[in-house]
Design an enzyme around this catalytic site. Sequence first.
Site, short mmCIF file in Angstrom:
data_model
loop_
_atom_site.label_atom_id
_atom_site.label_comp_id
_atom_site.label_asym_id
_atom_site.label_seq_id
_atom_site.Cartn_x
_atom_site.Cartn_y
_atom_site.Cartn_z
N HIS A 10 -8.01 -5.21 -0.04
CA HIS A 10 -6.73 -4.51 0.01
C HIS A 10 -5.85 -4.99 1.17
O HIS A 10 -4.63 -5.05 1.05
CB HIS A 10 -6.99 -3.01 0.13
CG HIS A 10 -5.75 -2.17 0.12
ND1 HIS A 10 -4.94 -2.08 -0.99
CD2 HIS A 10 -5.18 -1.38 1.08
CE1 HIS A 10 -3.92 -1.27 -0.73
NE2 HIS A 10 -4.04 -0.84 0.52
N ASP A 14 -8.86 -6.71 -4.33
CA ASP A 14 -8.46 -5.35 -3.93
C ASP A 14 -9.09 -4.35 -4.89
O ASP A 14 -8.68 -4.23 -6.05
CB ASP A 14 -6.93 -5.24 -3.97
CG ASP A 14 -6.41 -3.90 -3.49
OD1 ASP A 14 -7.22 -2.98 -3.23
OD2 ASP A 14 -5.17 -3.76 -3.39
N SER A 20 0.85 -1.20 0.00
CA SER A 20 0.00 0.00 0.00
C SER A 20 0.88 1.25 0.00
O SER A 20 1.72 1.41 -0.89
CB SER A 20 -0.96 -0.05 1.20
OG SER A 20 -1.97 0.93 1.07
#
Length: 367
Positions: free
Chosen positions: A344, A311, A150
């Site tokens: 995610h 995601d 991320s």
Amino acid sequence: MSYGIVTEQITTFDTELRLESGRILGPIDIAYETYGTLNEDRSNAILVTHAWTGSAHLAGRYSEDEKRGGWWDDIVGPGCLLDTDRYFVICSNVIGSCFGSTGPTSTNPKTGKRYNLAFPVITVRDMVKAQTLLIDRLGIKKLFCVLGGSMGGMQALEWATQYPDRIASAVVLATTPRPSAQAISLNAVARWAIFNDPTWKKGEYRKNPKDGLALARGIGHITFLSDESMTAKFGRRFSARDGQFDFFGQFEVERYLNYNGYNFVDRFDANSFLYLAKALDLYDVAAGCESMEEAFAPVSAPMQFFAFTSDWLYPPAQTEEMVDTLNKLGKKTEYHLITSAYGHDAFLLEHQTFTPMVRQFLEGIKP
């Protein structure tokens, strides 16, 4: 098994860092933790870069009484993916955060008061520029690997493109070359939640604006999950505590978001949340370049990318755009699409799905 007892360190750099905005920030504190031992030629260091609300507390515990280990505790230690019998692992807190590194909660040396909104807008590139100060102080000329997911993946991208001679490899998980309009819009709504909390007081609060920050966290947390994972965990079950036709009765998923949001208020600062959200929105790996091809042209280290099927915040197509670009440039690139229902957050929750590939990748790297 946890890594064991660890100690956070904070080091101060009596320097002025010129930010992407042109503003100057200094002096700078950076909080960090290390695991394992740096070898004689200082060639075995792996920098793990954290996500939005993460910290330097990657693994281990601060005391025997601490119930939970660091945020990626399962991958650090003897025999683990980041084998501390082999690697010297570093995790530093980014500037702009509230876990020891300089951020809006820090004291402004010019006023003697908290920075609050006087803190300059920072970018992911600024975060990495600050990290280079720490790596220099540790006497490390070249990192064996930079690994992150991320926002941590964005930092790994910056190391690969801005400091190509200083890394031997990079592992990038669940990230994007630039957040989409949808991702930015969700962060915008989270910001509104904080801005509209009357206790925020334009950043000059004494106590965290709990209602606004809890709501902002709830909005953000939804983006980390997936429809499939939320359905499996909560379905349409109504809270056993409430009557179905009670106006303020809650579904289990509502109760979970409420709990998660207000629990977050106790451990994270609202202004830091806002500054890091802004850094996410501003991120563009090709900033200052004519194209993504130009941005990735300096890359010299082998890079490994992971995306996760569920995601929807940073979907696989965004990772694949980077991989395609690197392949066209003839760079050493490896890509894995992991089937996962966790959305995610899969890179944090399902490390076992990518551990074998990362381990094999690292074994092929020459420092």
